[in-house]
Design a protein around this motif. Structure first.
Motif, PDB file in Angstrom:
ATOM      1  N   UNK A  28       0.755  -1.061   0.131  1.00 14.43           N
ATOM      2  CA  UNK A  28       0.070  -0.001  -0.023  1.00 14.43           C
ATOM      3  C   UNK A  28       0.764   1.379  -0.208  1.00 14.43           C
ATOM      4  N   UNK A  29       2.008   1.197   0.814  1.00 15.12           N
ATOM      5  CA  UNK A  29       2.836   2.461   0.789  1.00 15.12           C
ATOM      6  C   UNK A  29       3.510   2.614  -0.333  1.00 15.12           C
ATOM      7  N   UNK A  30       3.686   1.650  -1.144  1.00 12.33           N
ATOM      8  CA  UNK A  30       4.654   1.477  -2.190  1.00 12.33           C
ATOM      9  C   UNK A  30       3.873   2.163  -3.400  1.00 12.33           C
ATOM     10  N   UNK A  31       2.588   1.697  -3.552  1.00 13.67           N
ATOM     11  CA  UNK A  31       1.744   2.078  -4.495  1.00 13.67           C
ATOM     12  C   UNK A  31       1.502   3.605  -4.418  1.00 13.67           C
ATOM     13  N   UNK A  32       1.307   4.114  -3.001  1.00 11.66           N
ATOM     14  CA  UNK A  32       0.951   5.788  -2.800  1.00 11.66           C
ATOM     15  C   UNK A  32       2.202   6.374  -3.209  1.00 11.66           C
ATOM     16  N   UNK A  33       3.647   5.890  -3.008  1.00 15.10           N
ATOM     17  CA  UNK A  33       4.405   6.789  -2.965  1.00 15.10           C
ATOM     18  C   UNK A  33       4.907   6.536  -4.550  1.00 15.10           C
ATOM     19  N   UNK A 101       5.038  -5.164  -5.286  1.00 11.63           N
ATOM     20  CA  UNK A 101       3.847  -4.814  -6.086  1.00 11.63           C
ATOM     21  C   UNK A 101       3.416  -6.158  -6.771  1.00 11.63           C
ATOM     22  N   UNK A 102       2.083  -6.345  -7.092  1.00 15.40           N
ATOM     23  CA  UNK A 102       1.575  -7.478  -7.662  1.00 15.40           C
ATOM     24  C   UNK A 102       2.026  -7.322  -9.396  1.00 15.40           C
ATOM     25  N   UNK A 103       1.848  -8.550  -9.925  1.00 15.16           N
ATOM     26  CA  UNK A 103       2.293  -8.623 -11.510  1.00 15.16           C
ATOM     27  C   UNK A 103       1.643  -7.708 -12.166  1.00 15.16           C
ATOM     28  N   UNK A 104       0.325  -7.231 -12.311  1.00 18.47           N
ATOM     29  CA  UNK A 104      -0.280  -6.288 -12.877  1.00 18.47           C
ATOM     30  C   UNK A 104       0.218  -4.850 -12.568  1.00 18.47           C
ATOM     31  N   UNK A 105       0.355  -4.561 -11.470  1.00 21.88           N
ATOM     32  CA  UNK A 105       0.983  -3.246 -11.058  1.00 21.88           C
ATOM     33  C   UNK A 105       2.360  -3.201 -11.621  1.00 21.88           C
ATOM     34  N   UNK A 106       3.213  -4.056 -11.574  1.00 20.67           N
ATOM     35  CA  UNK A 106       4.602  -3.995 -12.237  1.00 20.67           C
ATOM     36  C   UNK A 106       4.458  -3.893 -13.645  1.00 20.67           C
ATOM     37  N   UNK A 107       3.654  -4.296 -14.333  1.00 24.26           N
ATOM     38  CA  UNK A 107       3.575  -4.262 -15.747  1.00 24.26           C
ATOM     39  C   UNK A 107       3.078  -3.068 -16.048  1.00 24.26           C
ATOM     40  N   UNK A 108       2.236  -2.422 -15.309  1.00 25.03           N
ATOM     41  CA  UNK A 108       1.471  -1.059 -15.618  1.00 25.03           C
ATOM     42  C   UNK A 108       2.934  -0.147 -15.559  1.00 25.03           C
ATOM     43  N   UNK A 109       3.507  -0.160 -14.578  1.00 26.00           N
ATOM     44  CA  UNK A 109       4.641   0.723 -14.332  1.00 26.00           C
ATOM     45  C   UNK A 109       5.702   0.364 -15.220  1.00 26.00           C
ATOM     46  N   UNK A 110       5.949  -0.732 -15.716  1.00 25.38           N
ATOM     47  CA  UNK A 110       6.895  -1.055 -16.580  1.00 25.38           C
ATOM     48  C   UNK A 110       6.662  -0.297 -17.911  1.00 25.38           C
ATOM     49  N   UNK A 111       5.319  -0.418 -18.235  1.00 20.63           N
ATOM     50  CA  UNK A 111       4.845   0.248 -19.590  1.00 20.63           C
ATOM     51  C   UNK A 111       5.232   1.756 -19.779  1.00 20.63           C
TER      52      UNK A 111
END
Length: 169
Positions: A28-33, A101-111
């Motif tokens: 949660x903290x990582x997503x917010x940051x 992070x979860x896989x879809x979150x990593x994929x979104x950031x990688x994009x």
């Protein structure tokens, strides 16, 4: 001696629940940051059209928590930029520094790395805005589910510990 073993088993089960709760809080903290950092990046690009190396350096100094580690990793890899694509450096940093992070979150950031420094400014800004919104939505969902997940994780681990103690004694 048996009681000591049972106590250790119960404690181990309790710690598993605690570790699960801690890892969810970190996510949660990582997503917010990260969503905050992407908004700052968007602002820097829109207002100053900061070059990517300078932007990564700026973000590594002005981010928090895992986002700071991520941007520091990207900045560290930037001397390889002539030999390797920026998107590769970005994606490696995503995978290396953001295990919470979860896989879809990593994929979104990688994009985002596929667009930064390559496309027109409007496309870069749109990609940053979209990714920040996706990460913020994931953070809000995780935050809403956190109290129930915390109770469930701690309750299940305590119940498993009690069951194990019962079997051992």
């Amino acid at each position: 001696m048996r009681m000591l073993g049972a106590l250790m088993a119960f404690t181990a089960c309790g710690m598993m629940g605690f570790l699960r709760v801690t890892s969810e809080r970190r996510r949660i903290d990582t997503l917010a940051a990260l969503s905050d950092a992407l908004c700052v990046m968007r602002g820097e690009l829109a207002a100053r059209m900061t070059a990517i190396p300078a932007l990564m350096n700026y973000m590594s100094r002005h981010s928090r928590d895992d986002a700071q580690s991520f941007f520091s990793a990207v900045s560290y890899r930037l001397p390889q930029l002539g030999r390797r694509e920026f998107s590769e450096l970005w994606c490696e940093s995503v995978m290396e520094t953001l295990p919470a992070l979860e896989t879809d979150e990593l994929r979104e950031l990688a994009s985002v790395g596929l667009v930064l420094g390559r496309c027109e400014l409007d496309m870069q800004l749109a990609a940053l805005e979209r990714s920040a919104a996706v990460l913020r939505a994931a953070q809000e969902r995780a935050q809403a589910e956190y109290p129930q997940q915390r109770r469930l994780s701690l309750g299940v681990s305590a119940a498993a510990g009690l069951l194990l103690v019962t079997v051992l004694i």
